[in-house]
Design an enzyme around this catalytic site. Sequence first.
Site, PDB file in Angstrom:
ATOM      1  CD  GLU A  32       7.364  47.820  36.589  1.00  0.00           C
ATOM      2  OE1 GLU A  32       6.917  48.069  35.615  1.00  0.00           O
ATOM      3  OE2 GLU A  32       7.290  47.953  37.746  1.00  0.00           O
ATOM      4  CD  GLU A 108      30.138  74.119  34.350  1.00  0.00           C
ATOM      5  OE1 GLU A 108      29.774  72.962  33.925  1.00  0.00           O
ATOM      6  OE2 GLU A 108      30.386  74.726  33.482  1.00  0.00           O
ATOM      7  CE  LYS A 110      40.258  71.975  38.472  1.00  0.00           C
ATOM      8  NZ  LYS A 110      40.993  70.648  38.872  1.00  0.00           N
ATOM      9  CG  ASP A 112      40.294  65.273  42.154  1.00  0.00           C
ATOM     10  OD1 ASP A 112      40.914  65.598  41.250  1.00  0.00           O
ATOM     11  OD2 ASP A 112      40.533  65.169  43.337  1.00  0.00           O
ATOM     12  CE1 TYR A 217      34.474  69.553  31.198  1.00  0.00           C
ATOM     13  CE2 TYR A 217      34.193  68.253  32.895  1.00  0.00           C
ATOM     14  CZ  TYR A 217      34.974  68.675  31.823  1.00  0.00           C
ATOM     15  OH  TYR A 217      36.215  68.157  31.904  1.00  0.00           O
ATOM     16  CE  LYS A 305      43.130  72.459  41.812  1.00  0.00           C
ATOM     17  NZ  LYS A 305      44.529  72.262  41.276  1.00  0.00           N
ATOM     18  CB  CYS A 399      68.811  49.356  61.809  1.00  0.00           C
ATOM     19  SG  CYS A 399      67.720  48.655  60.781  1.00  0.00           S
ATOM     20  CB  CYS A 402      69.124  44.475  60.626  1.00  0.00           C
ATOM     21  SG  CYS A 402      70.205  46.093  60.256  1.00  0.00           S
ATOM     22  CB  CYS A 417      70.018  50.651  57.755  1.00  0.00           C
ATOM     23  SG  CYS A 417      70.514  48.832  58.169  1.00  0.00           S
ATOM     24  CB  CYS A 422      68.839  45.582  56.491  1.00  0.00           C
ATOM     25  SG  CYS A 422      67.254  46.397  57.326  1.00  0.00           S
TER      26      CYS A 422
END
Length: 664
Positions: A32, A108, A110, A112, A217, A305, A399, A402, A417, A422
Amino acid sequence: MSQQRILELRKILDRLAYEYYVLDKPSVSDQEYDRYYQELLKLEDEFPQYRDPNSITQRVGGVVLDAFEKVSHKRRMLSLDNAFNLEDLMAFDERVRQSVKNPEYVVELKMDGLAISLHYHNGRFVQAVTRGDGLVGEDVTNNVRTIASIPMHIDMEGDVEVRGEVIMPKKSFEALNEQRRNQGEEEFANPRNAAAGSIRQLDSRIAASRKLDAYLYYFEGAQQHAMHTHEEALEALEAMRIKVNPLRKVCKNMQEVWQFIQEMSERRNDLPYEIDGMVLKVNDLHAWDLLGTTAKAPRYAIAYKFPAEEVVTKLLDIVLSVGRTGRITPNAVLEPVRVAGTTVSAATLHNEDMIKEKDVRINDDVIIRKAGDIIPEVVRSLPERRNGTQGIYKFPQICPFCGSKLVRFADEAAHYCMNQDCPARIVRGMIHFASRDAMNIDTLGDKKIEFFHKQGFLNTIEDIYELSLHKEEILALEGFQEKSFQKMILAIEASKERPLEDLLFGLGIREVGKKAARVLAKTYGNIDDLMAAEEAELTAIKDIGVVTAQSIRAYFAEPKNKELIAHLKGFGLRMDTDKEVIKESIFTGKTVVLTGTLQYLKRNEAKALLERLGANVSGSVSKKTDLVIYGEASGSKLSKAKELGVATMDEEAFMKEVNANEKS
């Protein structure tokens, strides 16, 4: 008759969208809804004179901008001071009670995401502006129009401003990152970054495809509409069909506040969106005027926090990665686990000393968290869970990419290295060159560069500017289409206009970071003059030391690097910089050090602001320092400044000077 039916259909569809996207209680079937939508779409096509950018049919986007316009906020969008425990909240309550008798608090979630300001005129949506620096934001109206939960019409006359948060729900975030993985693009670190990146897309169709959401808010000027409390203002927004988070509570004391915070903390992982804390606001709007604000934050509100989420998982392996300078970084391969909104399967272990210090072993159970809710890190191992399959990790001497012998310098914790050829160093160099702080080729992420290198398309920085020659081969690969290929090529072309400082940083010259690149570009203006500079000339520049000067000379003395610069010139890359306009201020010509946690500005924003005002921003305090600007939790730098008699300024005083300078 046609115009009347168009307006009628728009009202019907706006109501149905509110029921579906805000209330989550649709009153009609999808079929609809689609009938109404298709009828409106057909009528708008037949009668284009009645088209309206606020029509629900325009939510799909389609506007492409060259850049976002800057918009000054009528009233500054403030940030919030932070609380990290019950003691901080009690101290906030005590400060409020010195001016307000028996305060109530609206608590409220928070959200992010990205702070946004919405503007309506006589019930019609007219503009959306990002927070920016609080004084000036960016006009993102076209992108906000694509967010289905934001109403394009409200039942209130006059000018209305509403503020809130644009977010990316967890489901949308996971789908977006899966898409980016499939396309070989770098994944977003978290929903907040994804929301911010999406709302700042110049092509509104991209924003529309990201399935963003928004919660509002704050009702600007609520008292002028005969509202006495913040809760009344939120209820008024809900009555206007503006999406307000119902998970809030009016609390009469700190005991109720803390109980609600604990309740929401336990429900945090089950929510369809990310939250990183709770916000407390004094309910009485008259008290807001009484309490006032500082230069950076309101005194009537505070953000609590949540502590960094820590989870246990298994460390399956330790693998090495090689950076563009040859630096070796050990990384933990983890059993995938969800932390702070994303699935984590790897974390850096920094260096050999860190592994020894934390006694981290393969097959250990470890505790991990996200530093700053972004970067995964191993907090510690759990030796009590060991079953005999764990062994002390021996740092490799070769390494893995290489076969060259690794070197550890006497004054450093890292291994290197030293082989410039490399393959891992070459790939990391290209990734660094294309990164946001360098040439900003946003469609050429880490994984795509690695993939193209394996395919043989990218072996040097120069190859980036010849990717268009591989069009047929790339389009023949799975997951690559004409549209995405063209977008990548356009981004590569656009990078040619980046100024000299970005190019210098992108080249990856050892010891030349963003600041040194900016100083060099400002001093010489073009790359030819820089390449001809002698070591003594370079060391005479403020902030360029002997080691950096030697590194610059060594880089440009290398024939291979001279050849690279010549090729980049041939491709049409810009080799000069914009002339910097310095605005005179009390900071002009002074050496300034920033320390502590800044609440109003990010550290890099404050640094850039000071540089525009003519200051030289340094990282350490000495007798040559003229001023130390400090935020919260300032440590040794502030102490040293006081010992040396260096002038100091808190962030609030700094912002007052900045604002006074802007007005002059």
